[in-house]
Motif scaffolding. Structure first.
Motif, PDB file in Angstrom:
ATOM      1  N   SER A 134       0.833  -1.227  -0.022  1.00 35.35           N
ATOM      2  CA  SER A 134       0.115  -0.096   0.021  1.00 35.35           C
ATOM      3  C   SER A 134       0.821   1.221  -0.083  1.00 35.35           C
ATOM      4  CB  SER A 134      -0.776   0.043   1.413  1.00 35.35           C
ATOM      5  OG  SER A 134      -0.164  -0.019   2.255  1.00 35.35           O
ATOM      6  N   ASN A 135       0.241   2.425  -0.569  1.00 32.80           N
ATOM      7  CA  ASN A 135       0.921   3.552  -0.095  1.00 32.80           C
ATOM      8  C   ASN A 135      -0.274   4.633  -0.238  1.00 32.80           C
ATOM      9  OD1 ASN A 135       0.449   3.914  -3.164  1.00 32.80           O
ATOM     10  ND2 ASN A 135       2.687   4.160  -3.558  1.00 32.80           N
ATOM     11  N   ARG A 136       0.105   5.929  -0.024  1.00 34.91           N
ATOM     12  CA  ARG A 136      -0.952   6.960   0.026  1.00 34.91           C
ATOM     13  C   ARG A 136      -1.542   7.390  -1.480  1.00 34.91           C
ATOM     14  NH1 ARG A 136      -1.453  10.354   4.261  1.00 34.91           N
ATOM     15  NH2 ARG A 136       0.662   9.867   4.990  1.00 34.91           N
ATOM     16  N   GLU A 137      -0.690   7.049  -2.460  1.00 36.44           N
ATOM     17  CA  GLU A 137      -1.267   7.051  -3.839  1.00 36.44           C
ATOM     18  C   GLU A 137      -2.271   5.933  -4.187  1.00 36.44           C
ATOM     19  OE1 GLU A 137       2.089   7.610  -3.005  1.00 36.44           O
ATOM     20  OE2 GLU A 137       1.621   9.530  -3.052  1.00 36.44           O
ATOM     21  N   GLN A 138      -2.331   5.042  -3.219  1.00 39.78           N
ATOM     22  CA  GLN A 138      -3.029   3.646  -3.618  1.00 39.78           C
ATOM     23  C   GLN A 138      -3.023   2.923  -4.570  1.00 39.78           C
ATOM     24  OE1 GLN A 138      -7.289   4.483  -2.841  1.00 39.78           O
ATOM     25  NE2 GLN A 138      -6.955   6.367  -1.783  1.00 39.78           N
ATOM     26  N   GLN A 139      -1.240   2.528  -4.729  1.00 44.94           N
ATOM     27  CA  GLN A 139      -0.754   2.133  -6.025  1.00 44.94           C
ATOM     28  C   GLN A 139      -0.519   0.494  -5.529  1.00 44.94           C
ATOM     29  OE1 GLN A 139       2.436   4.727  -6.196  1.00 44.94           O
ATOM     30  NE2 GLN A 139       1.590   5.525  -8.008  1.00 44.94           N
ATOM     31  N   GLY A 140      -0.819  -0.074  -4.318  1.00 44.03           N
ATOM     32  CA  GLY A 140      -0.334  -1.256  -3.875  1.00 44.03           C
ATOM     33  C   GLY A 140      -1.325  -2.275  -4.063  1.00 44.03           C
ATOM     34  N   PHE A 141      -0.940  -3.401  -4.085  1.00 44.19           N
ATOM     35  CA  PHE A 141      -2.091  -4.478  -4.509  1.00 44.19           C
ATOM     36  C   PHE A 141      -3.010  -4.773  -3.247  1.00 44.19           C
ATOM     37  CE2 PHE A 141       1.296  -7.334  -2.614  1.00 44.19           C
ATOM     38  CZ  PHE A 141       0.488  -8.117  -1.514  1.00 44.19           C
ATOM     39  N   GLU A 142      -2.784  -4.320  -1.929  1.00 38.42           N
ATOM     40  CA  GLU A 142      -3.560  -4.260  -0.862  1.00 38.42           C
ATOM     41  C   GLU A 142      -4.865  -3.079  -1.248  1.00 38.42           C
ATOM     42  OE1 GLU A 142      -3.938  -6.873   0.855  1.00 38.42           O
ATOM     43  OE2 GLU A 142      -1.899  -7.505   1.700  1.00 38.42           O
ATOM     44  N   ASN A 143      -4.163  -1.976  -1.843  1.00 38.63           N
ATOM     45  CA  ASN A 143      -5.090  -1.082  -2.016  1.00 38.63           C
ATOM     46  C   ASN A 143      -6.055  -1.575  -3.156  1.00 38.63           C
ATOM     47  OD1 ASN A 143      -2.377   0.876  -2.118  1.00 38.63           O
ATOM     48  ND2 ASN A 143      -4.019   1.342  -0.810  1.00 38.63           N
ATOM     49  N   ARG A 144      -5.782  -2.161  -4.071  1.00 40.91           N
ATOM     50  CA  ARG A 144      -6.618  -2.497  -5.407  1.00 40.91           C
ATOM     51  C   ARG A 144      -7.447  -3.883  -4.437  1.00 40.91           C
ATOM     52  NH1 ARG A 144      -3.574  -3.986 -10.631  1.00 40.91           N
ATOM     53  NH2 ARG A 144      -5.753  -4.502 -11.095  1.00 40.91           N
ATOM     54  N   ILE A 145      -7.116  -4.670  -3.714  1.00 45.02           N
ATOM     55  CA  ILE A 145      -7.989  -5.600  -3.171  1.00 45.02           C
ATOM     56  C   ILE A 145      -9.156  -4.911  -2.264  1.00 45.02           C
ATOM     57  CG2 ILE A 145      -8.299  -7.833  -1.842  1.00 45.02           C
ATOM     58  CD1 ILE A 145      -5.425  -8.363  -3.014  1.00 45.02           C
ATOM     59  N   ILE A 146      -8.526  -4.046  -1.550  1.00 45.00           N
ATOM     60  CA  ILE A 146      -9.702  -3.258  -0.801  1.00 45.00           C
ATOM     61  C   ILE A 146     -10.833  -2.465  -1.544  1.00 45.00           C
ATOM     62  CG2 ILE A 146      -9.866  -1.219   0.588  1.00 45.00           C
ATOM     63  CD1 ILE A 146      -9.339  -3.521   2.503  1.00 45.00           C
ATOM     64  N   ASP A 147     -10.298  -1.920  -2.804  1.00 39.74           N
ATOM     65  CA  ASP A 147     -11.169  -1.318  -3.590  1.00 39.74           C
ATOM     66  C   ASP A 147     -12.279  -2.461  -4.071  1.00 39.74           C
ATOM     67  OD1 ASP A 147     -10.004   1.090  -3.371  1.00 39.74           O
ATOM     68  OD2 ASP A 147      -8.810   0.721  -5.386  1.00 39.74           O
ATOM     69  N   LEU A 148     -11.836  -3.579  -4.321  1.00 40.14           N
ATOM     70  CA  LEU A 148     -12.722  -4.694  -4.843  1.00 40.14           C
ATOM     71  C   LEU A 148     -13.589  -5.163  -3.694  1.00 40.14           C
ATOM     72  CD1 LEU A 148     -12.888  -6.617  -7.509  1.00 40.14           C
ATOM     73  CD2 LEU A 148     -11.453  -8.168  -6.063  1.00 40.14           C
ATOM     74  N   VAL A 149     -12.989  -5.239  -2.537  1.00 41.73           N
ATOM     75  CA  VAL A 149     -13.876  -5.506  -1.333  1.00 41.73           C
ATOM     76  C   VAL A 149     -15.082  -4.278  -1.145  1.00 41.73           C
ATOM     77  CG1 VAL A 149     -14.105  -5.974   1.131  1.00 41.73           C
ATOM     78  CG2 VAL A 149     -12.320  -6.950  -0.158  1.00 41.73           C
ATOM     79  N   ALA A 150     -14.636  -3.393  -1.049  1.00 42.80           N
ATOM     80  CA  ALA A 150     -15.653  -2.121  -0.844  1.00 42.80           C
ATOM     81  C   ALA A 150     -16.703  -2.034  -2.009  1.00 42.80           C
ATOM     82  CB  ALA A 150     -14.904  -1.008  -0.693  1.00 42.80           C
ATOM     83  N   LYS A 151     -16.265  -2.261  -3.149  1.00 42.50           N
ATOM     84  CA  LYS A 151     -17.223  -2.194  -4.173  1.00 42.50           C
ATOM     85  C   LYS A 151     -18.098  -3.118  -4.333  1.00 42.50           C
ATOM     86  CE  LYS A 151     -17.264  -2.085  -9.427  1.00 42.50           C
ATOM     87  NZ  LYS A 151     -16.620  -2.182 -10.790  1.00 42.50           N
ATOM     88  N   ASP A 152     -17.834  -4.406  -3.871  1.00 44.24           N
ATOM     89  CA  ASP A 152     -18.560  -5.523  -3.695  1.00 44.24           C
ATOM     90  C   ASP A 152     -19.643  -5.322  -2.686  1.00 44.24           C
ATOM     91  OD1 ASP A 152     -19.708  -8.389  -2.603  1.00 44.24           O
ATOM     92  OD2 ASP A 152     -18.548  -8.874  -4.519  1.00 44.24           O
ATOM     93  N   LEU A 153     -19.254  -4.810  -1.568  1.00 41.42           N
ATOM     94  CA  LEU A 153     -19.946  -4.411  -0.611  1.00 41.42           C
ATOM     95  C   LEU A 153     -20.958  -3.011  -0.589  1.00 41.42           C
ATOM     96  CD1 LEU A 153     -17.740  -5.114   2.457  1.00 41.42           C
ATOM     97  CD2 LEU A 153     -19.618  -6.660   1.827  1.00 41.42           C
ATOM     98  N   GLY A 154     -20.487  -2.232  -1.669  1.00 37.14           N
ATOM     99  CA  GLY A 154     -21.407  -1.148  -1.920  1.00 37.14           C
ATOM    100  C   GLY A 154     -21.036  -0.022  -0.881  1.00 37.14           C
TER     101      GLY A 154
END
Length: 269
Positions: free
Chosen positions: A36-56
């Motif tokens: 992760s980083n503040r620019e949200q370039q890490g793979f954890e950032n991308r996976i969290i984006d996926l989780v949040a989108k799925d949860l609305g």
């Protein structure tokens, strides 16, 4: 309710009528690629984006450098809902099902005769070795303990796991040291090694550290998401997302060259 307490309560995600959160507050390190980083370039950032989108849910971040006391200062103080990238089953938090399994690896230059190393390889006594260090006490990485237990000490160089935090990508230092011939071999957590080795101008080789189960020091770990103890509804929701999105998560991990020790198993297996 006192103003400070109210702020802490409402900083954490509130729920919809169906139990899914309106907002998911994420604990993450602002300078910790490939995670992760503040620019949200890490793979954890991308996976969290996926989780949040799925949860609305909408995402907000609590940026906190991953030093000692990280859990105490974040999840346990109710500053955030979820921390991606924690060893499955740790007892300080509730953890989700694992969403990947990786291993410590040997990193060597591709032009050296150091392929297929193991912890018991006699070549390790004749080369310079770098290991990731957490501190100068018993809280060091499993490979550091494993080679010390074999009497390999004098040719070992420590590289702090957190590195020089004033610079970008502090975790890359140990991989760069191999590429620059400062050391011959590095023992590195797989996601860090895979990400930075594939960005190296010097061709590097990656081999899984074996034996994978070395007495007290396993080299392979299941990685999950940490959630505050007691918030089992969120654990169940995130578990369901991780199962539904398993193929996409694996694709993200491969994009970041994370060495996957095994393919993820379906839930319940």
């Amino acid at each position: 309710m006192r103003p400070l307490l109210a702020a802490l309560v409402f900083a954490v995600g509130t729920a919809c009528a169906d139990g899914s959160p309106h907002r998911l507050v994420v604990c993450a390190d602002p300078n910790n690629l490939p995670f992760s980083n503040r620019e949200q370039q890490g793979f954890e950032n991308r996976i969290i984006d996926l989780v949040a989108k799925d949860l609305g849910a909408r995402i907000s971040y609590v940026w906190w450098a991953q030093r000692r006391g990280y859990v105490r200062g974040t999840l346990n103080e109710a500053r955030c809902d979820i921390w991606p990238g924690i060893a499955a089953g740790v007892d300080m938090v509730a953890t989700t099902r694992p969403y990947y399994r990786s291993t410590y690896v040997f990193v060597t230059r591709a032009d050296t005769p150091l392929e297929h190393l193991t912890l018991d390889d006699s070549r390790l006594k004749r080369v310079s070795i770098g290991v990731q260090m957490i501190g100068n006490n018993a809280m060091n990485t499993p490979p550091a303990h494993a080679i010390a237990s074999r009497g390999i000490i004098d040719n070992v160089h420590g590289y702090m796991l957190y590195g020089d935090y004033s610079r970008p990508n502090p975790a890359a230092t140990i991989v760069t040291a191999v590429a620059n011939s400062e050391i011959d071999v590095a023992l590195v957590w797989g996601p860090v090694a895979g990400y930075f080795a594939h960005r190296s101008a010097t061709p590097l080789r990656i081999d899984a550290v074996t034996p994978a189960a070395d007495s007290r020091w396993p080299m392979v770990y299941d990685i999950a998401m940490g959630i505050r103890r007691g918030d089992y509804a969120l654990v169940d929701q995130v578990n369901a997302v991780l199962e539904r999105e398993r193929p996409t998560i694996e694709a993200i991990l491969k994009t970041y060259h994370v060495p996957l020790e095994m393919q993820l198993l379906p839930a319940g297996t």
